[in-house]
Design a protein around this motif. Structure first.
Motif, short mmCIF file in Angstrom:
data_model
loop_
_atom_site.label_atom_id
_atom_site.label_comp_id
_atom_site.label_asym_id
_atom_site.label_seq_id
_atom_site.Cartn_x
_atom_site.Cartn_y
_atom_site.Cartn_z
N ARG A 137 0.86 -1.18 0.00
CA ARG A 137 0.00 0.00 0.00
C ARG A 137 0.91 1.24 0.00
N PRO A 138 0.45 2.37 -0.55
CA PRO A 138 1.31 3.56 -0.61
C PRO A 138 1.86 3.99 0.75
N GLU A 139 1.07 3.76 1.80
CA GLU A 139 1.55 4.20 3.13
C GLU A 139 2.73 3.37 3.64
N ILE B 193 5.10 4.90 13.04
CA ILE B 193 4.61 4.35 11.77
C ILE B 193 4.08 2.92 11.92
N ARG B 194 4.55 2.22 12.95
CA ARG B 194 4.06 0.85 13.20
C ARG B 194 2.54 0.83 13.24
N ASN B 195 1.98 1.78 14.02
CA ASN B 195 0.52 1.80 14.18
C ASN B 195 -0.16 2.48 13.00
N GLU B 196 0.52 3.47 12.40
CA GLU B 196 -0.08 4.17 11.25
C GLU B 196 -0.35 3.19 10.11
N ILE B 197 0.55 2.23 9.90
CA ILE B 197 0.35 1.30 8.77
C ILE B 197 -0.15 -0.06 9.25
N LEU C 125 0.28 -13.30 9.00
CA LEU C 125 -1.10 -13.01 9.35
C LEU C 125 -1.39 -11.51 9.41
N ASN C 126 -0.46 -10.72 8.90
CA ASN C 126 -0.66 -9.27 8.92
C ASN C 126 -0.17 -8.70 7.59
N GLN C 127 -0.98 -7.90 6.96
CA GLN C 127 -0.64 -7.43 5.61
C GLN C 127 0.67 -6.63 5.59
N ALA C 128 0.81 -5.69 6.49
CA ALA C 128 2.01 -4.83 6.46
C ALA C 128 3.27 -5.64 6.74
N ASN C 129 3.24 -6.46 7.80
CA ASN C 129 4.42 -7.28 8.12
C ASN C 129 4.82 -8.16 6.93
N CYS C 130 3.80 -8.81 6.34
CA CYS C 130 4.07 -9.74 5.23
C CYS C 130 4.65 -9.02 4.03
N ILE C 131 4.00 -7.93 3.66
CA ILE C 131 4.35 -7.30 2.38
C ILE C 131 5.64 -6.50 2.49
N ILE C 132 5.90 -5.89 3.61
CA ILE C 132 7.18 -5.17 3.77
C ILE C 132 8.33 -6.18 3.66
N GLY C 133 8.16 -7.34 4.30
CA GLY C 133 9.20 -8.37 4.19
C GLY C 133 9.35 -8.87 2.77
N ARG C 134 8.23 -9.08 2.09
CA ARG C 134 8.31 -9.56 0.70
C ARG C 134 8.99 -8.53 -0.20
N THR C 135 8.66 -7.26 0.02
CA THR C 135 9.27 -6.23 -0.82
C THR C 135 10.78 -6.22 -0.66
N ALA C 136 11.25 -6.46 0.57
CA ALA C 136 12.70 -6.47 0.80
C ALA C 136 13.37 -7.52 -0.10
N THR C 137 12.69 -8.66 -0.29
CA THR C 137 13.23 -9.69 -1.18
C THR C 137 13.28 -9.18 -2.62
N LEU C 138 12.18 -8.58 -3.07
CA LEU C 138 12.13 -8.11 -4.46
C LEU C 138 13.17 -7.01 -4.72
N LEU C 139 13.41 -6.17 -3.70
CA LEU C 139 14.45 -5.13 -3.86
C LEU C 139 15.79 -5.78 -4.13
N CYS C 140 16.07 -6.87 -3.42
CA CYS C 140 17.36 -7.55 -3.61
C CYS C 140 17.44 -8.20 -4.98
N ILE C 141 16.34 -8.80 -5.41
CA ILE C 141 16.35 -9.48 -6.71
C ILE C 141 16.53 -8.47 -7.84
N PHE D 292 8.64 -7.71 11.69
CA PHE D 292 7.63 -7.39 12.71
C PHE D 292 7.91 -6.03 13.31
N ALA D 293 6.97 -5.56 14.10
CA ALA D 293 7.15 -4.30 14.83
C ALA D 293 7.37 -4.64 16.30
N GLU D 294 8.19 -3.84 16.97
CA GLU D 294 8.37 -4.07 18.42
C GLU D 294 7.11 -3.61 19.16
N ASN D 295 6.75 -4.37 20.18
CA ASN D 295 5.56 -4.05 20.98
C ASN D 295 5.94 -3.01 22.04
N GLU D 296 6.06 -1.77 21.58
CA GLU D 296 6.51 -0.70 22.48
C GLU D 296 5.50 -0.42 23.58
#
Lengths: 435, 95
Positions: free
Chosen positions: A164-166, A199-203, A215-231, A258-262
């Motif tokens: 997502r853009p955010e 930003i953890r809570n904003e997104i 099980l969380n869209q932001a956690n999953c997709i941010i991690g996946r994007t990191a892979t695509l950036l490398c490829i 993941f985000a830390e549970n501050e």
């Protein structure tokens, strides 16, 4: 060096060496392949290898070494000048199925279906940052060459991952850090990605129940994007070409993002980014490098600190090669540790550092100690130079500094489980500057 | 329906070609450095390389040297020494 040189390489890495030679401007560097591995092979067997053939060319190894030094050069060998590779801006027009197939076969993907990066979708993604699409973000090397890339290129990869853009400021911060989450190393390293700050809570990242599961869209997709950036931006991730991890690593699927549970940190326990010098109100992404994660609870130890020490004692000692320990503690575990009088994260790190010890006889046997700490000792670098002179039963600290231990709080307080592993912190980077 | 999509790949660097150094006409009478890059536990292999070369080329001087530091580290002083005192080098073993 300006003199004839023959390079000798294990057979499985000859092509990799040729690629590196090409990268530094000598694509025809003479490289001789020998049976692999040569590490820990007895001398008589080494002699047999050397009197035998190059496994790929089936020609005598000694002849190839001598020919590397004596065979006259060709016109290609002495060519000078510059070589530039130009990339097309776009592909198509074509059908969705054909473009999905093309991206898959071109190694542009993580082998899962992607969202096609049309100009319209990329334009929408770019609304997630105030930065100009043509601004150079940095360079990333995941394989053997570092690519330069713009904000738009990062957005294209974010679209492909389903972001997502955010999420874009987090993704831009990861890209700008130049941190490859997929590396070439044969060691199958993995990376862990941790987000701190508002930003953890904003997104809507997950720092609670199931934070490390898909099980969380932001956690999953941010991690996946990191892979695509490398490829795509780091030119990596192709097995036996730009990726050499012998077994690979399951944690690479989304780099344990993941985000830390501050919100659940007790008084005195600072968020990880604050420990690294950022303000609490700043948003920060941190990277860790390691191999594995162990889940712990069911030990005979009644005190959490003692159970944690058992895990700490399994990790490779932090010699001259970077290593460390990261603990991912559920808030219930933190509560128990506070009851044991660990009133800060630092006090727990100090305890582990002081109490995780090993004899020097054992220390010197670690593969990466031999590779890094022993040469350091021979260069009179301390403490290794002094350790080399001490008796084998001398106890030394597995972790030489408390900051080689990272404490992260994550989880939903449904059980007093905790996990951790051989992870060291590689860097923390501001997200806010990419908003 | 057909789509045009943007290229996700970054820009590869421009590479500068470096001409290779002229080769030797013979190994006889030459000094060849054998460099152990210090991949862990490969000293047996590199030492044995020196032994078999000495047996086959007795008129050549083979000088065995460890590269300083780990296999990640550069050793410019050694490269300078080889250029000044050697005629060629064999570098082993990458992995």
């Amino acid at each position: 060096m300006g003199i004839p040189t023959a390079a000798i390489e294990g057979e499985v890495f000859v092509n990799l060496s040729k690629m590196y030679a090409d990268l530094v401007g000598m694509p025809h560097l003479r490289i001789v392949g020998v049976p692999h591995p040569t590490s820990r092979v007895p001398a008589p067997e080494c002699r047999k290898y050397l009197k035998g053939n190059d496994p790929e060319t089936q020609r005598p190894i000694l002849d190839e070494i001598v020919e590397s030094l004596t065979q006259p050069l060709t016109g290609e060998d002495i060519r000078s000048g510059f070589v530039e590779s130009l990339e097309p801006k776009a592909f198509g027009p074509d059908t969705e199925d054909e473009l999905q197939r093309f991206f898959l076969e071109s190694n542009f993907t993580d082998k899962l279906p992607i969202v096609l990066p049309t100009e319209e979708r990329v334009s929408s993604m770019l609304k997630g940052t105030s930065h100009h699409p043509e601004e150079i973000v940095g360079e990333l090397r995941s394989g053997y060459e570092a690519c330069i890339f713009t904000v738009e290129k990062v957005a294209i990869n974010a679209v492909m991952a389903g972001a997502r853009p955010e999420y874009l400021p987090v993704i831009l911060a990861m890209a700008a850090s130049g941190t490859p989450v997929i590396t070439t190393s044969t060691q199958s390293f993995a990376k862990m990605i941790v987000v701190n700050g508002p930003i953890r809570n904003e997104i809507k990242m997950n720092s609670g129940c199931g934070a490390l599961s898909p099980l969380n869209q932001a956690n999953c997709i941010i991690g996946r994007t990191a892979t695509l950036l490398c490829i795509n931006l780091g030119a990596g991730g192709v097995p036996n070409v730009t990726y050499w991890g012998s077994q690979g690593n399951g944690l690479d699927y989304n780099h344990a993002t993941f985000a830390e549970n501050e919100e659940e940190l007790p008084l005195g326990w600072a968020p990880f980014h604050v420990q690294k010098g950022f303000k609490k109100e700043e948003s920060v992404v941190s990277f860790f490098q390691g191999y594995s994660m162990w889940h712990w609870k069911n030990t005979y130890e009644r005190e959490k600190s003692k159970a944690i020490l058992h895990l700490a004692n399994l990790v490779m000692p932090s010699g001259a090669f970077k290593s460390g320990l990261a603990l991912l503690l559920d808030p219930i575990v933190v509560r128990d540790l506070v009851r044991e009088s660990f009133e800060t994260k630092e006090s727990l790190c100090d305890y582990i550092c002081e109490n995780s010890l090993l004899p020097l006889d054992e220390f010197w046997q670690y593969h990466l100690v031999e590779g890094f700490s022993l040469p350091a000792a021979k260069q009179e670098i301390e403490p290794y130079a002094s350790w080399l002179k001490k008796s084998g039963d001398t106890l030394v600290n597995r972790y030489q500094r408390p900051d080689q231990i990272s404490i992260l709080v994550v989880g939903g307080k449904t059980n007093d489980f905790w996990q951790g592993g051989d992870w060291y912190h590689t860097g923390s980077f501001s997200i806010d500057e990419w908003r | 329906m057909k789509y045009t999509v943007l290229n996700p790949r970054g820009q590869r660097p421009v590479k500068e070609r470096i001409p290779m150094a002229p080769r030797l006409d013979t190994l006889d009478g030459k000094t060849i450095y054998i460099i152990d890059v210090r991949w862990p536990y490969t000293e047996n292999f590199v030492r044995e390389l020196q032994n078999v070369l000495l047996e086959k080329y007795p008129k050549t001087k083979f000088v065995f040297r460890d590269k300083l530091g780990s296999y990640f580290d550069n050793d410019p002083n050694l490269w300078m020494e080889i250029k000044q005192k050697g005629n060629a080098a064999i570098v082993a073993v990458g992995h």
